[in-house]
Design an enzyme around this catalytic site. Structure first.
Site, mmCIF file in Angstrom:
data_model
loop_
_atom_site.group_PDB
_atom_site.id
_atom_site.type_symbol
_atom_site.label_atom_id
_atom_site.label_comp_id
_atom_site.label_asym_id
_atom_site.label_seq_id
_atom_site.Cartn_x
_atom_site.Cartn_y
_atom_site.Cartn_z
ATOM 1 N N SER A 7 0.843 -1.194 0.000
ATOM 2 C CA SER A 7 0.000 0.000 0.000
ATOM 3 C C SER A 7 0.881 1.248 0.000
ATOM 4 O O SER A 7 1.728 1.409 -0.878
ATOM 5 C CB SER A 7 -0.947 -0.054 1.201
ATOM 6 O OG SER A 7 -1.935 0.949 1.122
ATOM 7 N N ASP A 17 -9.898 -4.475 -4.845
ATOM 8 C CA ASP A 17 -9.303 -3.552 -3.875
ATOM 9 C C ASP A 17 -10.182 -2.312 -3.756
ATOM 10 O O ASP A 17 -10.369 -1.567 -4.719
ATOM 11 C CB ASP A 17 -7.886 -3.168 -4.320
ATOM 12 C CG ASP A 17 -7.092 -2.474 -3.226
ATOM 13 O OD1 ASP A 17 -7.672 -1.635 -2.515
ATOM 14 O OD2 ASP A 17 -5.886 -2.765 -3.102
ATOM 15 N N HIS A 47 -8.307 -4.990 -0.289
ATOM 16 C CA HIS A 47 -7.053 -4.303 0.056
ATOM 17 C C HIS A 47 -6.324 -4.941 1.231
ATOM 18 O O HIS A 47 -5.098 -5.096 1.201
ATOM 19 C CB HIS A 47 -7.339 -2.837 0.376
ATOM 20 C CG HIS A 47 -6.104 -1.998 0.532
ATOM 21 N ND1 HIS A 47 -5.300 -1.640 -0.529
ATOM 22 C CD2 HIS A 47 -5.513 -1.455 1.646
ATOM 23 C CE1 HIS A 47 -4.286 -0.910 -0.106
ATOM 24 N NE2 HIS A 47 -4.392 -0.786 1.219
#
Length: 287
Positions: free
Chosen positions: A153, A222, A251
């Site tokens: 991320s 996601d 995610h």
């Protein structure tokens, strides 16, 4: 008269949008970074595991904290750059599942997270990322050609920066985005704040010059970082590279829903990266 009312309504809506855009930009770091500061976190998550506290400093003197997990008969060391929320304690389950791949794991908290000092901003986190790499390579004498950089991320931006400036065996970017402007557009599609934010978090302009092997992993569902940004990052990257889809995965559940196939893919990538690895600079511009 009707036209005047429409114009006035549009002006009010525009004014509201501009107001919210200014508010978001003014508290930019609070929007981006969501640290859990000690004692917040799951500090007992590593109880019973072989783990070492590592204290080190960034180039500006900020004191940082990390955990080093040694694996039995490790063939490489994974440097873990975590995402924007929580702290390193929330990644222990993920780390435990990575270690059987023959990987030592070094995870650290950025400034303002966990036990690390300071407050988070992009310039500081870039220093922290480099300091973590230097701690492995210069202080602990880990050969660069056995280092796997893993950015998840937000951490993808910092893992890419380290790969751009330093030698390593390979780079894994999971659920990562291209840059802050693209991410702002995805998060606030109605508010035109991309032009105003100060943060760059720019991985997409660095991956074309990173020549070590790269694996980009992204869940098709996601809900935080759109899948299209993962594909855009991959498209911009130089060879050698590979993209690994996680169908139906969001995610925060990549390694859980990805199952054994997910870890098998990482294992294969590490094999390939180590076979290809030589102590070398990973970008075209470094001397």
């Amino acid at each position: 008269m009707k036209g005047k009312r429409i114009f006035e309504t549009a002006a009010v809506i525009l004014g509201i949008l501009v107001f919210y855009a200014v508010v978001l930009v003014s508290c930019e770091n609070k929007v981006i970074y969501h640290p859990h500061v000690y004692p917040e976190g799951e500090w007992h998550a590593a109880d019973g595991l072989a783990v070492e506290d590592v204290w080190f400093k960034a180039s500006d003197g900020t004191k940082l904290h990390g955990w080093y997990f040694p694996a039995t008969e490790a063939r490489a060391t994974l440097l873990f750059f975590h995402g924007n929320a929580g702290n390193l304690t929330h990644r222990v389950d993920n780390i435990q599942r990575l270690m059987p791949l023959g990987l030592n794991v070094f995870i650290f908290d950025y400034r303002g997270y966990g036990k690390s000092e300071g407050a988070p901003d992009e310039a500081g986190l870039l220093k922290d990322a480099q300091a973590a790499y230097d701690t492995l390579v210069k202080e602990r004498k880990v050969p660069p050609d056995t280092v796997i950089l893993f950015g998840r991320s937000l951490g993808g931006a910092f893992a890419a920066d380290v790969a751009y400036h330093n030698p390593a065996a390979g780079l894994i970017l999971e659920a990562a985005f291209t840059n802050a402007r693209d991410m702002a557009g995805a998060m606030f599609p109605v508010l035109p704040i991309g032009w105003a934010i100060r943060s760059k978090l720019n991985a997409v302009d660095k991956v074309p010059d990173i020549t070590i092997p790269k694996l980009i992993i992204h869940g098709t569902d996601d809900e935080v970082v759109p899948y299209r940004l993962g594909r855009k990052l991959y498209d911009a990257a130089a060879e050698p590279k590979a993209f690994y889809d996680l169908p139906g995965v969001g995610h925060n559940n990549t390694y859980r829903l990805g199952g054994q196939a997910y870890f098998d893919r990482i294992h294969r990538f590490v094999d390939e990266a180590l076979a290809d690895s030589k102590p070398k600079l990973s970008n075209k511009q470094a001397p």
